[in-house]
Scaffold this active site. Structure first.
Site, short mmCIF file in Angstrom:
data_model
loop_
_atom_site.label_atom_id
_atom_site.label_comp_id
_atom_site.label_asym_id
_atom_site.label_seq_id
_atom_site.Cartn_x
_atom_site.Cartn_y
_atom_site.Cartn_z
N GLU A 196 2.24 11.14 13.11
CA GLU A 196 3.41 10.37 13.51
C GLU A 196 4.22 11.04 14.62
O GLU A 196 5.30 10.57 14.98
CB GLU A 196 4.31 10.13 12.30
N GLY A 237 3.35 4.40 7.93
CA GLY A 237 2.10 5.16 7.89
C GLY A 237 2.10 6.20 6.79
O GLY A 237 1.16 6.28 5.98
N HIS A 274 3.52 -3.81 7.12
CA HIS A 274 4.53 -3.01 7.84
C HIS A 274 5.93 -3.36 7.32
O HIS A 274 6.82 -3.79 8.08
CB HIS A 274 4.45 -3.30 9.35
#
Length: 350
Positions: free
Chosen positions: A146, A282, A275
């Site tokens: 990320e 994630g 999402h």
């Protein structure tokens, strides 16, 4: 099936004693398998298929056929029952297309199951320090995916020494601390045998964003978002709650029907595709995936944060999201789990 086993053993010029040593199955049992007086378990089928190099599908079909015939015998309604069972199986396949597993993926799952059997023999050598080191690596890699720039050593200093790293943002420090606490939380869920549900997923996300975006931690998003570098567009915010309800219903329906690796990968892909959060999707999805893997006795599937691994991860995800083809993603996760198992066994079996 008994003919298949004996012919394959003789083709490889193995004695029953030698096959017993290779498979860790009692020699007397192998003789009974070949005579048809005893039926192997599914785990034993996996071992025999691998060692004797018998096509897994061929052996499984023969095994299942014998199990079915043994159970129903010459019952008067047997054919009618089989027909109804076939109709129900067809319905399940329609409801969950990913029940159909490619030969490549099935072979990989067989290898993973063989590794898990091997791992179970070494469980007594597990140690807190090994788990701690591997969990630290997982936190480092998951955050690196990320964009977190802390090194593995810096991540260790932040988490275990409570140090502040010069030149690194407060957010990066919190991401390391939060992720490690989220790992501890999913381990607690496993110890308490808590089911995976909305409360637990929101709690995981709350830990991930705690102190970073407190107003969004543990809450579904209320705005539209885009995924940087991807052509996939997540659902509108008004659809998130309904999609998440479907997500949990899907899990309840298939949690006992799918191979644990497929189940874990599916839950990861489905969650990150919805999402549901402003940020932290994630990391939360990977934690949910690993929660499921750990629940079933596997090890953490640690996706690396280097460029090559990250790109393969993102590309396989985007293919699943935009082309409704999950094969690459399922293969990717299975390969990661296989490598993680091999490494874990290599460490504790020394």
């Amino acid at each position: 099936m008994k003919t298949l086993l004996k012919a394959a053993r003789e083709t490889k010029a193995l004695k029953t004693r030698e096959l017993a040593q290779l498979t860790a199955i009692d020699q007397a049992l192998i003789s009974k398998f070949e005579s048809g007086s005893r039926k192997p378990t599914k785990e034993q089928i996996i071992k025999l298929s691998s060692i004797l190099e018998i096509d897994y599908e061929t052996l499984m079909i023969a095994w299942l056929k014998e199990k079915i015939l043994y159970e129903i015998g010459d019952e008067h309604f047997a054919l009618k029952a089989l027909k109804e069972a076939e109709e129900e199986l067809n319905y399940i396949r329609i409801a969950s297309p990913n029940q159909k597993i490619s030969k490549e993926l099935q072979l990989l799952l067989n290898e993973i199951d063989a590794l898990k059997i091997k791992l179970d023999k070494f469980r007594q050598f597990d140690s807190f320090r090994i788990a701690q080191a591997l969990e630290l690596e997982y936190t480092f890699e998951s955050n690196r995916i990320e964009g977190n720039t802390l090194t593995l050593r810096e991540t260790d200093l932040v988490i275990n020494e409570g140090l502040t790293i010069s030149g690194k943002s407060m957010r990066e420090h919190l991401e390391a601390i939060n992720h490690q606490e989220a790992i501890a939380y999913i381990k607690q869920l496993i110890e308490k045998n808590n089911p995976l549900n909305e409360r637990e997923v929101l709690s995981i996300h709350n830990l991930i964003l705690r102190g970073i975006q407190p107003e969004d931690a543990g809450r579904y998003r209320q705005v539209q978002v885009m995924i940087k570098g991807s052509s996939y567009m997540p659902p509108q915010p008004y659809m998130v709650t309904k999609n998440m309800e479907d997500f949990y219903m899907w899990y309840e329906t298939y949690k006992s029907k799918l191979h644990p690796i497929i189940l874990a990968a599916e839950m990861h892909e489905r969650l990150v595709t919805i999402h549901p959060f402003i940020d932290g999707n994630g990391r939360t999805s990977r934690l949910v995936m690993n929660l499921i893997l750990l629940q079933h006795g596997y090890v953490i599937a640690n996706i690396k944060g280097n460029y090559e691994s990250r790109m393969q991860y993102y590309q396989s995800l985007e293919t699943a999201q935009t082309q409704n083809n999950k094969e690459d993603f399922l293969l990717f996760i299975a390969q990661i789990e296989k490598e993680s198992l091999e490494r874990y066994i290599g460490i504790i079996a020394q």
